[in-house]
Design a protein around this motif. Structure first.
Motif, PDB file in Angstrom:
ATOM      1  N   ASP A 279       0.825  -1.207   0.000  1.00 19.15           N
ATOM      2  CA  ASP A 279       0.000   0.000   0.000  1.00 19.15           C
ATOM      3  C   ASP A 279       0.865   1.266   0.000  1.00 19.15           C
ATOM      4  O   ASP A 279       0.476   2.287  -0.586  1.00 19.15           O
ATOM      5  CB  ASP A 279      -0.917  -0.011   1.219  1.00 19.15           C
ATOM      6  N   ASP A 280       2.035   1.197   0.636  1.00 16.49           N
ATOM      7  CA  ASP A 280       2.945   2.347   0.674  1.00 16.49           C
ATOM      8  C   ASP A 280       3.664   2.580  -0.655  1.00 16.49           C
ATOM      9  O   ASP A 280       4.349   3.587  -0.816  1.00 16.49           O
ATOM     10  CB  ASP A 280       3.992   2.155   1.773  1.00 16.49           C
ATOM     11  N   GLN A 281       3.569   1.621  -1.562  1.00 15.39           N
ATOM     12  CA  GLN A 281       4.144   1.708  -2.899  1.00 15.39           C
ATOM     13  C   GLN A 281       5.681   1.696  -2.890  1.00 15.39           C
ATOM     14  O   GLN A 281       6.338   2.525  -3.508  1.00 15.39           O
ATOM     15  CB  GLN A 281       3.626   2.944  -3.634  1.00 15.39           C
ATOM     16  N   VAL A 282       6.236   0.715  -2.165  1.00 13.27           N
ATOM     17  CA  VAL A 282       7.676   0.474  -2.296  1.00 13.27           C
ATOM     18  C   VAL A 282       7.949  -0.044  -3.706  1.00 13.27           C
ATOM     19  O   VAL A 282       7.062  -0.554  -4.390  1.00 13.27           O
ATOM     20  CB  VAL A 282       8.187  -0.528  -1.240  1.00 13.27           C
ATOM     21  N   ASP A 283       9.187   0.091  -4.147  1.00 11.76           N
ATOM     22  CA  ASP A 283       9.570  -0.380  -5.487  1.00 11.76           C
ATOM     23  C   ASP A 283      10.122  -1.799  -5.468  1.00 11.76           C
ATOM     24  O   ASP A 283       9.934  -2.562  -6.421  1.00 11.76           O
ATOM     25  CB  ASP A 283      10.620   0.561  -6.078  1.00 11.76           C
ATOM     26  N   VAL A 284      10.843  -2.137  -4.406  1.00 14.30           N
ATOM     27  CA  VAL A 284      11.432  -3.464  -4.215  1.00 14.30           C
ATOM     28  C   VAL A 284      11.079  -3.906  -2.801  1.00 14.30           C
ATOM     29  O   VAL A 284      11.090  -3.090  -1.867  1.00 14.30           O
ATOM     30  CB  VAL A 284      12.967  -3.436  -4.400  1.00 14.30           C
ATOM     31  N   LEU A 285      10.769  -5.186  -2.629  1.00 14.55           N
ATOM     32  CA  LEU A 285      10.433  -5.725  -1.308  1.00 14.55           C
ATOM     33  C   LEU A 285      11.361  -6.888  -1.005  1.00 14.55           C
ATOM     34  O   LEU A 285      11.423  -7.851  -1.771  1.00 14.55           O
ATOM     35  CB  LEU A 285       8.980  -6.184  -1.266  1.00 14.55           C
ATOM     36  N   ASN A 286      12.102  -6.793   0.101  1.00 12.80           N
ATOM     37  CA  ASN A 286      13.076  -7.816   0.482  1.00 12.80           C
ATOM     38  C   ASN A 286      12.590  -8.601   1.696  1.00 12.80           C
ATOM     39  O   ASN A 286      12.230  -8.025   2.714  1.00 12.80           O
ATOM     40  CB  ASN A 286      14.418  -7.168   0.813  1.00 12.80           C
ATOM     41  N   LEU A 287      12.603  -9.949   1.560  1.00 13.98           N
ATOM     42  CA  LEU A 287      12.317 -10.845   2.672  1.00 13.98           C
ATOM     43  C   LEU A 287      13.482 -11.811   2.828  1.00 13.98           C
ATOM     44  O   LEU A 287      13.540 -12.844   2.174  1.00 13.98           O
ATOM     45  CB  LEU A 287      11.026 -11.644   2.448  1.00 13.98           C
ATOM     46  N   SER A 288      14.437 -11.450   3.678  1.00 18.86           N
ATOM     47  CA  SER A 288      15.559 -12.342   3.964  1.00 18.86           C
ATOM     48  C   SER A 288      15.181 -13.238   5.133  1.00 18.86           C
ATOM     49  O   SER A 288      15.817 -13.231   6.193  1.00 18.86           O
ATOM     50  CB  SER A 288      16.822 -11.526   4.273  1.00 18.86           C
ATOM     51  N   LEU A 289      14.129 -14.028   4.924  1.00 20.92           N
ATOM     52  CA  LEU A 289      13.524 -14.812   5.994  1.00 20.92           C
ATOM     53  C   LEU A 289      13.174 -16.197   5.494  1.00 20.92           C
ATOM     54  O   LEU A 289      13.049 -16.430   4.290  1.00 20.92           O
ATOM     55  CB  LEU A 289      12.242 -14.130   6.491  1.00 20.92           C
ATOM     56  N   ALA A 290      12.989 -17.098   6.436  1.00 23.14           N
ATOM     57  CA  ALA A 290      12.534 -18.436   6.080  1.00 23.14           C
ATOM     58  C   ALA A 290      11.113 -18.366   5.533  1.00 23.14           C
ATOM     59  O   ALA A 290      10.376 -17.419   5.793  1.00 23.14           O
ATOM     60  CB  ALA A 290      12.585 -19.351   7.301  1.00 23.14           C
ATOM     61  N   GLY A 291      10.734 -19.370   4.761  1.00 20.57           N
ATOM     62  CA  GLY A 291       9.396 -19.394   4.184  1.00 20.57           C
ATOM     63  C   GLY A 291       9.009 -20.800   3.784  1.00 20.57           C
ATOM     64  O   GLY A 291       9.803 -21.736   3.858  1.00 20.57           O
ATOM     65  N   SER A 292       7.771 -20.947   3.354  1.00 21.49           N
ATOM     66  CA  SER A 292       7.286 -22.246   2.903  1.00 21.49           C
ATOM     67  C   SER A 292       7.565 -22.395   1.416  1.00 21.49           C
ATOM     68  O   SER A 292       7.986 -21.455   0.753  1.00 21.49           O
ATOM     69  CB  SER A 292       5.782 -22.364   3.153  1.00 21.49           C
ATOM     70  N   ASN A 293       7.324 -23.595   0.882  1.00 16.03           N
ATOM     71  CA  ASN A 293       7.424 -23.785  -0.567  1.00 16.03           C
ATOM     72  C   ASN A 293       6.057 -24.089  -1.162  1.00 16.03           C
ATOM     73  O   ASN A 293       5.950 -24.707  -2.211  1.00 16.03           O
ATOM     74  CB  ASN A 293       8.438 -24.881  -0.926  1.00 16.03           C
ATOM     75  N   GLY A 294       5.009 -23.630  -0.465  1.00 12.11           N
ATOM     76  CA  GLY A 294       3.648 -23.762  -0.974  1.00 12.11           C
ATOM     77  C   GLY A 294       2.997 -22.398  -1.108  1.00 12.11           C
ATOM     78  O   GLY A 294       3.611 -21.365  -0.843  1.00 12.11           O
TER      79      GLY A 294
END
Length: 700
Positions: A279-294
């Motif tokens: 909503d803030d309209q960032v241009d790039v979003l970084n998630l250096s975090l664990a996550g699922s593969n689904g």
């Protein structure tokens, strides 16, 4: 008949009490759940009036489903990246919501870990003077930011200001509105999913970083250029992030707990951070975090960000026992390379040599090798001694020895300090499970071994009893390679993951400064560092090509990557990312194609991604390339690398006008003999030297 059944279920839901005690058992305790309704969020709607109307409609839809199960008020609502909410629900309420046709997904709130980090202060390094990323905002969903110091200062050389970003600067502990500057342009924080009752005593209820991970990641991606690296009063070169002119927006969704093993990020907080960043309209979003593969709630929120023209970059993960996280085609998933990593070896009798990470350049002599659990003090618990926790080692037994310490329970450098205080002369740090190894600067010479090498060492010690060993430094690696801890892609998945790889072993970063000191320098190891570098590279390209879509930027990142010799696309993706690498030929994806893929209406063979995971029995796929350059260009096609298959591409050459798109058909057939599994690449080359690679993996 199906519509009548749905109506009956809804009427029953409205008339039934939600989760009272039943005659057969006790009342059901509610717990926090994430509820996603069908359809896209509002972020991709450009007209302000239509967007406001859609948001109002979403809130009405959310209220309707909440009332149907008599749920309490939600703790979070989402309307931008997706339509949904986070609310406390009982199992019966969950079951009723799952049966509703307007509900796409209900899942429990969970805690995801932050990636490990190294603790090695920087040694001498080359001067860094970079530019790039002006006018671009990178949003970091992480543990916050410690903005004090020159790495994140508002310097005169930042270039043009962002035009679209509208995010706020939310105050809190150790963070005022004045903390935001021309460099750090926005700040938000989200803690309800994690719970304030679960926070450590040092946690700050604000965007301020009390862990360090978020500060490290932001410095790698967007830290300022030419910052002196000062250690012990001396300057050891200068530092620069990948996109030093990019601006930073902080979305703190990861928190510290009393036990460091419980640090992490609640999925409810993560989804809210992604929704607000979109909503803030960032241009790039970084998630250096664990996550699922689904395709869970986090991935669906990232889909909304991608639909809003945000370049989404995320870590593949550091566990080789798990497939790469963020398997969605709308996310650029990044694995790690180890070029330049400092190495060392544990040398045992009978020619056994185990290689790991080692910062020290001075070898030890051949010394007794002891297990920490066997040399603990009388009052130390065996598990604490095994981990070399402070004060647990008996100096009488440790003096002059190399100590085998198990990872966990305390910082890696804290363990070597414990060995040094007990008069040990070296340490071998073992991984008890999958994970990265790091060349930390320890108090005594130390070799950090992977899980596999650790098991070999422990087996050798068990067989030989009292052993002797020496620790020796080895030359640093020069050619990029993918370490065994970088999570690989699923060969049965729809698309190739990781998308590409980037440096992830010993990447220089900064930590929050201690009171009265300047920046604290540290090397970060893991795919957290890799994703941060690629986020910076994406910012450089977005700044250079502000008219190009997020999909085009992602295609440019992977299409211009350098292949790594001997690596399958399921470990190395398209290859090693190259900062600033440019190409005018790209793979574009239609505005609604990702959502059609999610719904199963568009197959991976038809989705125009920059890679191809192919079943040889199926054999045929299509791809389209678009010339985004300003001049007509001739492109020819070649196939590289296949050993037991043959690929035919039609047509083999095209002449593309600016903005023109052309479709290609790729047909793969098995040659006589050879392996069923295979990999290679389809490569488009332009008359001007432009190149676009499509990594190809045949896995079934």
């Amino acid at each position: 008949m199906r519509r009548i059944g749905v109506l009956t279920a809804l009427v029953a839901a409205l008339l039934s009490p939600p989760a009272a005690a039943s005659a057969d058992g006790p009342a059901q305790d509610p717990s926090l759940h994430l509820v996603t309704l069908t359809g896209a969020g509002t972020a991709a709607i450009t007209d302000p009036r239509r967007r406001a109307a859609a948001r109002a409609q979403f809130l009405d839809q959310q209220d309707s489903t909440l009332q149907a199960v008599q749920a309490p008020d939600p703790v979070y609502r989402w309307t931008s990246a997706l339509n949904g909410y986070a609310v406390d629900l009982t199992p019966d309420q969950v079951s009723t919501l799952e049966a509703m046709p307007q509900v796409a997904l209900v899942e429990a709130n969970t805690i995801r870990p932050m990636a490990d980090r190294s603790s090695r202060p920087a040694a001498a390094m080359a001067s860094a003077a970079r530019r790039g990323g002006a006018g671009v905002v990178i949003g970091f969903v992480d543990s916050g930011l410690a903005p004090a110091g020159p790495v994140f200062a508002a310097t005169p050389g930042l270039g043009r200001a962002p035009e679209a970003f509208i995010g706020p600067c939310t105050p809190g502990e150790q963070w005022t509105r004045e903390t935001c500057t021309d460099k750090v342009v926005g700040a938000r924080w989200f803690v309800t999913g994690f719970g304030t009752e679960n926070l450590s005593s040092v946690a700050t209820l604000s965007a301020h970083d009390d862990h360090g991970h978020g500060t490290q990641v932001a410095s790698i991606a967007a830290g300022n250029s030419r910052v002196p690296v000062i250690l012990g009063g001396e300057t050891h070169g200068r530092f620069a992030g990948t996109a030093p002119q990019a601006r930073i927006a902080v979305y703190k969704a990861c928190w510290t707990a009393p036990d460091p093993d419980d640090d992490g990020c609640a999925t409810a907080d993560l989804v809210t951070a992604i929704d607000r960043a979109t909503d803030d309209q960032v241009d790039v979003l970084n998630l250096s975090l664990a996550g699922s593969n689904g395709f869970d709630t986090v991935e669906r929120a990232l889909l909304g960000a991608a639909e809003a023209d945000v370049v989404v970059v995320a870590s593949a993960g550091n566990d080789p026992a798990e497939y790469a996280a963020h398997a969605s085609p709308w996310v650029t998933t990044v694995g790690a390379t180890t070029a330049g990593s400092a190495r060392g070896a544990v040398q045992l009798p009978a020619g056994i040599r185990l290689t790991g990470a080692m910062a020290a350049r001075t070898p030890t002599g051949t010394r007794p090798l002891v297990l920490a659990r066997d040399v603990g003090t009388a009052d130390a618990a065996p598990t604490s001694a095994a981990r070399c926790l402070p004060g647990t080692l008996d100096a009488k037994q440790v003096k002059g020895a190399i100590v085998i310490c198990q990872r966990g329970g305390s910082g890696r450098v804290d363990k070597s300090r414990a060995v040094a205080r007990a008069d040990g002369v070296g340490m071998v740090l073992t991984n008890s499970g999958p994970g990265a190894v790091a060349p930390d600067l320890h108090a005594v010479p130390t070799v950090h071994l992977s899980h596999r090498a650790s098991q070999r060492l422990l087996d050798a010690v068990a067989r030989r009893g009292q052993a002797r060993a020496r620790l020796v430094p080895l030359p640093a690696t020069t050619e990029p390679s993918v370490p065994d801890w970088s999570a690989p892609g699923d060969p049965r998945g729809g698309v190739i993951k990781p998308d590409l790889v980037a440096p992830g072993a010993g990447v220089l970063s900064t930590l929050p400064a201690r009171p009265g000191t300047g920046p604290q320098w540290e090397y970060l190891t893991g795919t957290s560092a890799s994703a941060a570098g690629v986020s910076g590279a994406a910012a450089v390209l977005r700044s250079r090509h502000p008219d190009r879509s997020a999909v085009a930027i992602r295609s440019m990142l992977s299409g211009a990557a350098e292949p790594i010799s001997g690596e399958s696309p399921l470990t190395g993706g398209a290859g090693a990312a190259a900062r600033g690498a440019d190409t005018d030929l790209v793979f574009e994806v239609g505005p609604r194609d990702y959502r059609r893929y999610l719904a199963g209406r568009l197959g991976p063979d038809e989705l125009n991604t920059g890679s191809l995971l192919l079943d040889a029995r199926r054999g045929t796929a299509t791809r389209s390339v678009t010339n985004l350059g300003s001049t007509p260009m001739y492109y020819s096609v070649t196939v590289e690398g296949l050993r037991s298959h043959e690929a035919q591409v039609r047509p083999l050459a095209v002449h593309l006008q600016p903005g023109e798109t052309h479709h290609f058909e790729i047909t793969v057939t098995r040659t006589s003999g050879g392996l069923a599994l295979d990999h290679g690449a389809v490569v488009w080359r332009g008359a001007n030297g432009d190149r676009l690679r499509l990594p190809l993996a045949i896995t079934r």
